[in-house]
Structures are given as structure tokens and as C-alpha cells.
Write a protein that holds these residues in place. Sequence first.
Motif, short mmCIF file in Angstrom:
data_model
loop_
_atom_site.label_atom_id
_atom_site.label_comp_id
_atom_site.label_asym_id
_atom_site.label_seq_id
_atom_site.Cartn_x
_atom_site.Cartn_y
_atom_site.Cartn_z
N ILE A 39 0.88 -1.17 0.00
CA ILE A 39 0.00 0.00 0.00
C ILE A 39 0.91 1.22 0.00
O ILE A 39 1.70 1.41 0.93
N THR A 40 0.83 2.00 -1.05
CA THR A 40 1.59 3.25 -1.11
C THR A 40 0.62 4.41 -0.98
O THR A 40 -0.56 4.29 -1.33
N MET A 41 1.10 5.52 -0.46
CA MET A 41 0.23 6.66 -0.16
C MET A 41 0.72 7.91 -0.86
O MET A 41 1.89 8.05 -1.19
N ASP A 42 -0.23 8.83 -1.04
CA ASP A 42 0.05 10.17 -1.53
C ASP A 42 -0.91 11.11 -0.81
O ASP A 42 -1.92 10.67 -0.25
N VAL A 43 -0.61 12.39 -0.82
CA VAL A 43 -1.45 13.38 -0.15
C VAL A 43 -1.80 14.47 -1.15
O VAL A 43 -0.98 14.84 -2.00
N GLN A 44 -3.01 14.97 -1.03
CA GLN A 44 -3.46 16.04 -1.92
C GLN A 44 -4.17 17.10 -1.10
O GLN A 44 -4.91 16.78 -0.16
N ALA A 45 -3.94 18.36 -1.43
CA ALA A 45 -4.61 19.49 -0.78
C ALA A 45 -4.83 20.57 -1.82
O ALA A 45 -4.34 20.49 -2.95
N THR A 46 -5.59 21.60 -1.44
CA THR A 46 -5.87 22.67 -2.39
C THR A 46 -4.63 23.50 -2.68
O THR A 46 -4.56 24.15 -3.72
N ASP A 47 -3.65 23.50 -1.78
CA ASP A 47 -2.42 24.27 -1.97
C ASP A 47 -1.23 23.45 -1.46
O ASP A 47 -1.29 22.88 -0.37
N ASP A 48 -0.16 23.40 -2.25
CA ASP A 48 1.02 22.64 -1.85
C ASP A 48 1.78 23.26 -0.69
O ASP A 48 2.63 22.61 -0.09
N SER A 49 1.49 24.52 -0.36
CA SER A 49 2.20 25.17 0.75
C SER A 49 1.67 24.71 2.11
O SER A 49 2.22 25.06 3.14
#
Length: 177
Positions: A39-49
Motif C-alpha cells: 500500500i503506497t500513499m500520496d497526499v493532496q490538498a488545495t495548496d502545496d504550501s
Amino acid sequence: MNKSVVITILLIYVASIIIVGFFGISVRVYDSVKYIDSITMDVQATDDSYYKFTDTSPESGAHAYSLVVYFTNAQEGPVEDNDGNTVVTKFISLTLIPKVTYKSGELGAEEKLKYVLPKDAIQKQEEGDFSLSQVGVLTLFKPVSFIIYITPESQSSADAEAQITVVCVNRSKPTQA
């Protein structure tokens, strides 16, 4: 036995072979077990900061990640508290995106995963420091640190899991030179 009875039985036998051969029999496995390799993970948000996500996995074994969240970049908006009241507060919302790989090499999009928290993190969640939904939406309301374990819901792969160490700091993301 009469000759006509033997011929009739032989004709029915040959006809049944032809009919089964023509229509065919298809076998389907409805409850197949797929073993998860990783299981590999990634993260996402509205802004990379808002965050810095790094892979800290060892050479072998489960995947491990470090998620540093910069709380000074938090947005302010209406949020529902534990009592059901809507309050205006600062928060950062992130989406944890899993990628499941089976032992056969194929990718699994339909695999159901559990986001498990240790006891100290559950206490922080009950105090309203953060929230974590069953689909992987992480919302932080205060600078806090904890660990999230991502495991498959099925018992088919006990050794496949991922770990995310979340550290929320009260400063801005450093700029790269």
C-alpha cells in the motif's frame, strides 16, 4: 434391448455433447481472494504550501511516510464541532490517497482500507484536535502530532500496511533556494 432404444440413447448422448459444446459452460469465481503486496500513499490538498510529504520507507517491509503540515497556512471557515454546532475556526484539510498493489502485479482501485489510530491519537481526535474520515480525509484544527496506520479491511494480507507520521507545526513552509 431393442435396436431402436440403443440408437435413441446414442442420439440423445451425442445431441447433449453437441448442445453443451455449442452453448458452453463458463465458470466464474465470485469470491476470489486477492493478496495485497503493498500500500503506497500520496497526499493532496488545495495548496502545496500546506504540507510536505516524504517517503521514509526502509528497504523492505511496510511503507512509511512523514507528513509535515504547516498550520500558519490554514484557512478559516465554518466547521461543525463535536456537539453539532457550526463554528468559524482555522483548519487545514488534506486527502490521503492510497494506491494498492496486489501480489499478481495489478493495481487495486476497489480495495477497502482502514485508517487506524493509536490510543493517544484517538484521544486527540475526541478532543477535537483533528478529524479523520473513513475515506481518508484528514482535517487538522490545531498543531498536533500522531501516527496513522493504513491496513486492508480484508484479512487476506496481514503484512501489507502503510504508516504515516503526521506532524503539524505552527510555522510556514520553508521556501527552497
